[in-house]
Design an enzyme around this catalytic site. Structure first.
Site, PDB file in Angstrom:
ATOM      1  N   GLY A 131      44.491  43.900  41.758  1.00 20.73           N
ATOM      2  CA  GLY A 131      43.133  44.341  41.409  1.00 20.73           C
ATOM      3  C   GLY A 131      42.325  44.883  42.576  1.00 20.73           C
TER       4      GLY A 131
ATOM      5  N   ARG B 270      47.678  33.907  46.731  1.00 18.97           N
ATOM      6  CA  ARG B 270      48.614  32.820  46.411  1.00 18.97           C
ATOM      7  C   ARG B 270      50.025  33.314  46.127  1.00 18.97           C
ATOM      8  NH1 ARG B 270      44.988  29.370  42.213  1.00 18.97           N
ATOM      9  NH2 ARG B 270      44.384  31.480  41.682  1.00 18.97           N
TER      10      ARG B 270
ATOM     11  N   ASP C 166      46.883  29.065  48.979  1.00 23.87           N
ATOM     12  CA  ASP C 166      45.670  28.867  48.197  1.00 23.87           C
ATOM     13  C   ASP C 166      44.507  28.781  49.178  1.00 23.87           C
ATOM     14  OD1 ASP C 166      43.561  27.865  46.648  1.00 23.87           O
ATOM     15  OD2 ASP C 166      44.939  26.750  45.347  1.00 23.87           O
TER      16      ASP C 166
ATOM     17  N   SER D 115      28.866  39.970  42.325  1.00 22.72           N
ATOM     18  CA  SER D 115      28.959  40.482  40.951  1.00 22.72           C
ATOM     19  C   SER D 115      27.553  40.702  40.422  1.00 22.72           C
ATOM     20  CB  SER D 115      29.671  39.445  40.076  1.00 22.72           C
ATOM     21  OG  SER D 115      29.530  39.771  38.706  1.00 22.72           O
TER      22      SER D 115
ATOM     23  N   TYR E 178      30.018  30.825  36.593  1.00 20.32           N
ATOM     24  CA  TYR E 178      30.500  32.027  37.288  1.00 20.32           C
ATOM     25  C   TYR E 178      29.328  32.803  37.894  1.00 20.32           C
ATOM     26  CZ  TYR E 178      32.381  36.638  38.197  1.00 20.32           C
ATOM     27  OH  TYR E 178      32.709  37.825  38.806  1.00 20.32           O
TER      28      TYR E 178
ATOM     29  N   GLY F  46      37.764  47.376  35.054  1.00 19.96           N
ATOM     30  CA  GLY F  46      39.050  47.345  34.355  1.00 19.96           C
ATOM     31  C   GLY F  46      40.190  47.416  35.365  1.00 19.96           C
TER      32      GLY F  46
HETATM   33  C1  8X3 Z   1      32.468  40.747  36.859  1.00 22.68           C
HETATM   34  C2  8X3 Z   1      31.438  41.463  36.107  1.00 22.68           C
HETATM   35  O1  8X3 Z   1      30.039  41.647  34.029  1.00 22.68           O
HETATM   36  O2  8X3 Z   1      32.115  40.436  33.802  1.00 22.68           O
HETATM   37  O3  8X3 Z   1      31.963  40.062  37.933  1.00 22.68           O
HETATM   38  O4  8X3 Z   1      30.285  39.438  34.964  1.00 22.68           O
HETATM   39  S1  8X3 Z   1      30.953  40.684  34.684  1.00 22.68           S
END
Ligand code: 8X3
Length: 248
Positions: free
Chosen positions: A11, A32, A55, A132, A145, A179
């Site tokens: 990614g 990992r 890790d 993010s 998250y 993506g």
């Molecule tokens: C990834 C973006 O929009 O899925 O960090 O939180 S989102």
């Protein structure tokens, strides 16, 4: 430049490694999965100085294996991180939120704390964190998250404040829908169908787009610090806040 990239086996991390190598810079890859790292190393060639298959949460092993490179690292790219689940927090199993906090926050903090003294001794360096948009905007199911990414954003800004007199740059890259990575597959615990639906019939950002922004920040003249960089695909924007009508 020598860049240490975490979460480098796929990614965004893999794309960043390729971008740096494309410009004849050097990389050290940490992740990992040894088999994937080995494949990537043979693709990248001799400018891929080392692969570290461990890790990130095992900071003792990470430190031992990085020790000999410490004084040479110019750019630390804290990319490793994950989202697990999209359920409300009260339904989230402990192992999910624990792993997100341990990886996205604790491991990132420990690695940064380990690398920074040598950057300070060198009086140069750049730490690029992959945050993010989830750290900027709440959405249902983002709970832990998003909170870990908000931590990373504030940690990045606070590091800038600490390091103003050390010639060290700190950047927080804040992507949205990306993506072509395993992000949603991991989030949905390997459910390929669910993961595919996230990106179906739209045009998300791709790992190469994020790699481009990381490389741009790292290759700007050294007197410029990009504090934060938020990216969304053109097909995404903001929604009105949700209102429940006739609440019980
Ligand atoms: C990834 C973006 O929009 O899925 O960090 O939180 S989102």
């Amino acid at each position: 430049m020598l860049a240490l990239i975490t979460g480098a086996s796929s990614g965004i991390g893999e794309a960043i490694a390729k971008r740096f190598i494309q410009e004849k810079h050097q990389v050290i890859l940490l992740a990992r999965r040894k088999d994937r790292l080995e494949k990537l190393q043979s693709l990248l060639g001799s400018n891929c100085l080392e692969i570290i298959d461990c890790d990130l949460r095992n900071i003792q092993e990470v430190q031992a294996r990085l020790q000999s490179f410490l004084s040479k690292i110019d750019v630390l790219i804290n990319n490793a991180g994950l989202a697990l689940g999209l359920e409300p927090f009260y339904k989230s199993p402990k192992q999910n939120y624990q792993e997100m906090i341990e990886t996205n926050i604790l491991a990132l903090v420990e690695l940064t704390h380990f690398i920074l003294p040598s950057m300070i001794a060198n009086q140069k360096g750049h730490i690029i964190n992959i945050g993010s948009i989830a750290g900027n905007y709440p959405y249902p199911g983002s709970n832990i998250y998003g909170a870990t990414k908000a931590f990373i954003k504030q940690f990045s800004l606070n590091l800038r404040a600490d390091l103003i007199d050390q010639n060290i740059r700190i950047t927080n890259i804040e992507p949205s829908l990306v993506g072509g990575s395993e992000f949603s597959l991991v989030r949905f615990n390997g459910d390929e169908q669910k993961a595919k639906e996230v990106y179906a019939n739209t045009t998300p950002l791709m790992p190469e787009d994020i790699a481009e922004s990381v490389f741009w920040c790292a290759s700007l003249p050294s007197h410029i610090n990009i504090n934060r960089l938020e990216l969304m695909p053109t097909t995404q924007a903001f929604s009105p806040l949700r209102v429940i009508k006739n609440p019980t």
